[in-house]
Design an enzyme around this catalytic site. Sequence first.
Site, PDB file in Angstrom:
ATOM      1  N   ARG A  33       8.514 -12.535  -6.445  1.00  0.00           N
ATOM      2  CA  ARG A  33       8.025 -12.186  -5.117  1.00  0.00           C
ATOM      3  C   ARG A  33       7.624 -13.436  -4.345  1.00  0.00           C
ATOM      4  NH1 ARG A  33       3.678  -7.476  -6.060  1.00  0.00           N
ATOM      5  NH2 ARG A  33       2.698  -8.631  -4.362  1.00  0.00           N
ATOM      6  N   LYS A  76      -1.859  -3.178 -12.046  1.00  0.00           N
ATOM      7  CA  LYS A  76      -1.763  -1.827 -11.475  1.00  0.00           C
ATOM      8  C   LYS A  76      -0.333  -1.292 -11.562  1.00  0.00           C
ATOM      9  CE  LYS A  76      -3.281  -3.017  -7.363  1.00  0.00           C
ATOM     10  NZ  LYS A  76      -3.514  -4.464  -7.559  1.00  0.00           N
ATOM     11  N   ARG A 133       4.850 -14.273 -12.684  1.00  0.00           N
ATOM     12  CA  ARG A 133       5.516 -12.961 -12.734  1.00  0.00           C
ATOM     13  C   ARG A 133       6.966 -13.002 -12.279  1.00  0.00           C
ATOM     14  NH1 ARG A 133       1.265  -8.600 -10.276  1.00  0.00           N
ATOM     15  NH2 ARG A 133       1.885  -9.493  -8.280  1.00  0.00           N
ATOM     16  N   ARG A 165      -6.697   0.233   0.506  1.00  0.00           N
ATOM     17  CA  ARG A 165      -7.150  -1.153   0.388  1.00  0.00           C
ATOM     18  C   ARG A 165      -8.223  -1.499   1.402  1.00  0.00           C
ATOM     19  NH1 ARG A 165      -2.124  -3.394  -2.161  1.00  0.00           N
ATOM     20  NH2 ARG A 165      -2.363  -5.593  -2.575  1.00  0.00           N
TER      21      ARG A 165
HETATM   22  P1  AMP Z   1       0.996  -5.543  -3.738  1.00  0.00           P
HETATM   23  O1  AMP Z   1       2.434  -5.329  -4.081  1.00  0.00           O
HETATM   24  O2  AMP Z   1       0.158  -4.296  -3.893  1.00  0.00           O
HETATM   25  O3  AMP Z   1       0.396  -6.736  -4.425  1.00  0.00           O
HETATM   26  O4  AMP Z   1       0.963  -5.870  -2.161  1.00  0.00           O
HETATM   27  C1  AMP Z   1       1.613  -7.004  -1.636  1.00  0.00           C
HETATM   28  C2  AMP Z   1       1.164  -7.233  -0.203  1.00  0.00           C
HETATM   29  O5  AMP Z   1       1.526  -6.093   0.598  1.00  0.00           O
HETATM   30  C3  AMP Z   1      -0.335  -7.371   0.002  1.00  0.00           C
HETATM   31  O6  AMP Z   1      -0.781  -8.707  -0.224  1.00  0.00           O
HETATM   32  C4  AMP Z   1      -0.501  -6.948   1.453  1.00  0.00           C
HETATM   33  O7  AMP Z   1      -0.066  -7.970   2.345  1.00  0.00           O
HETATM   34  C5  AMP Z   1       0.510  -5.809   1.566  1.00  0.00           C
HETATM   35  N1  AMP Z   1      -0.076  -4.484   1.223  1.00  0.00           N
HETATM   36  C6  AMP Z   1       0.258  -3.677   0.170  1.00  0.00           C
HETATM   37  N2  AMP Z   1      -0.445  -2.547   0.186  1.00  0.00           N
HETATM   38  C7  AMP Z   1      -1.274  -2.634   1.273  1.00  0.00           C
HETATM   39  C8  AMP Z   1      -2.269  -1.785   1.830  1.00  0.00           C
HETATM   40  N3  AMP Z   1      -2.579  -0.619   1.263  1.00  0.00           N
HETATM   41  N4  AMP Z   1      -2.894  -2.219   2.960  1.00  0.00           N
HETATM   42  C9  AMP Z   1      -2.603  -3.393   3.552  1.00  0.00           C
HETATM   43  N5  AMP Z   1      -1.685  -4.244   3.071  1.00  0.00           N
HETATM   44  C10 AMP Z   1      -1.016  -3.875   1.950  1.00  0.00           C
END
Ligand code: AMP
Length: 228
Positions: A171, A23, A137, A98
Amino acid sequence: MGADTTTTASNVLVLLGPPGAGKGTQARLLEEQLGLVQLSTGDLLRAAVRDGTAAGLAADKVMKAGDLVSDAIVMEILEERLEQSDVARGVILDGFPRTSAQAEALDALLARHGMSVGAAVALTVDDNAMVERVSGRATCAICGEGYHDQFKPPAKPDTCDVCDGGPLTRRADDNAQTVIARLQAYHAQTAPLIDHFENRGVLRRVDAMGPIPEIAGSLGNVVKALNS
Ligand code: AMP
C-alpha cells in the site's frame, strides 16, 4: 449475534484499533467463523481510488498523507456497499467508525439495513511496534492473503504462497512517515470511540500483540461470550 429486535438484528461486529493492530487479518479469519462479511472502509476507498471515481479522486491525497477522509465520503461509500445483498447476513466493520460523527451516524445507517451493533472489540497494541508492523506489510494482488517481511515472509520473494504465484503489492500509505500520521489520527479521532462503545455496554478488549492464531482464539472467545 444476540437477540433480534423487532426490526433489526445485532449482526454487526466493530473492530477498533490503530493501523497495524491486525483488524483486517482478524476480520478475514472471523468471517467464516461468524458467517459475517468483512467490510473495510479502507478497502472501499482504495477501490474508489483505483476506479477513479469522484470519491476516489477526493480521497487519494488525504490517504497518502495519512489523514482521515471526510465523513461525508466515507458514509457515502459505506451506504452504497450496504445496499449489496451479500452483506444482509451481517458485517464485521474494519476501520469504521473512525470519528465521533461516523459513530453517531452508524446506528441510523445500520437500522435502515435492518442491522445493529452487537459487539465492538478494541485490539490493544503497543504503538512503538506499529511502525515496524505496518512498514513491512504486503498483500497478494490476486487472493488478498497478507504477508510481512519479518513476521510472515512468503516462501518465494514477492510471490503468494496461497494462490501459487500471485504478485505481492504494498500500500502507498504503508511507509514509516505516513504510519506516524495515521497513528496520530487514530489517537486524536478514533480512540475516543472506545468510550462510546463502552458506555453502550458492548465493548471488549483483546490483547493484539501476540501471534496471529493466538489473537484469533482470544477474539473468537470474546465474541462467543458476548453472544451467549
Ligand atoms: P485502513 O485501510 O483502514 O488502514 O485505511 C487507510 C486509509 O483510508 C486511512 O488512513 C484513511 O485515510 C482512510 N480511511 C479508511 N477508513 C476511514 C474512515 N472510516 N474514515 C476516514 N478515513 C478512512
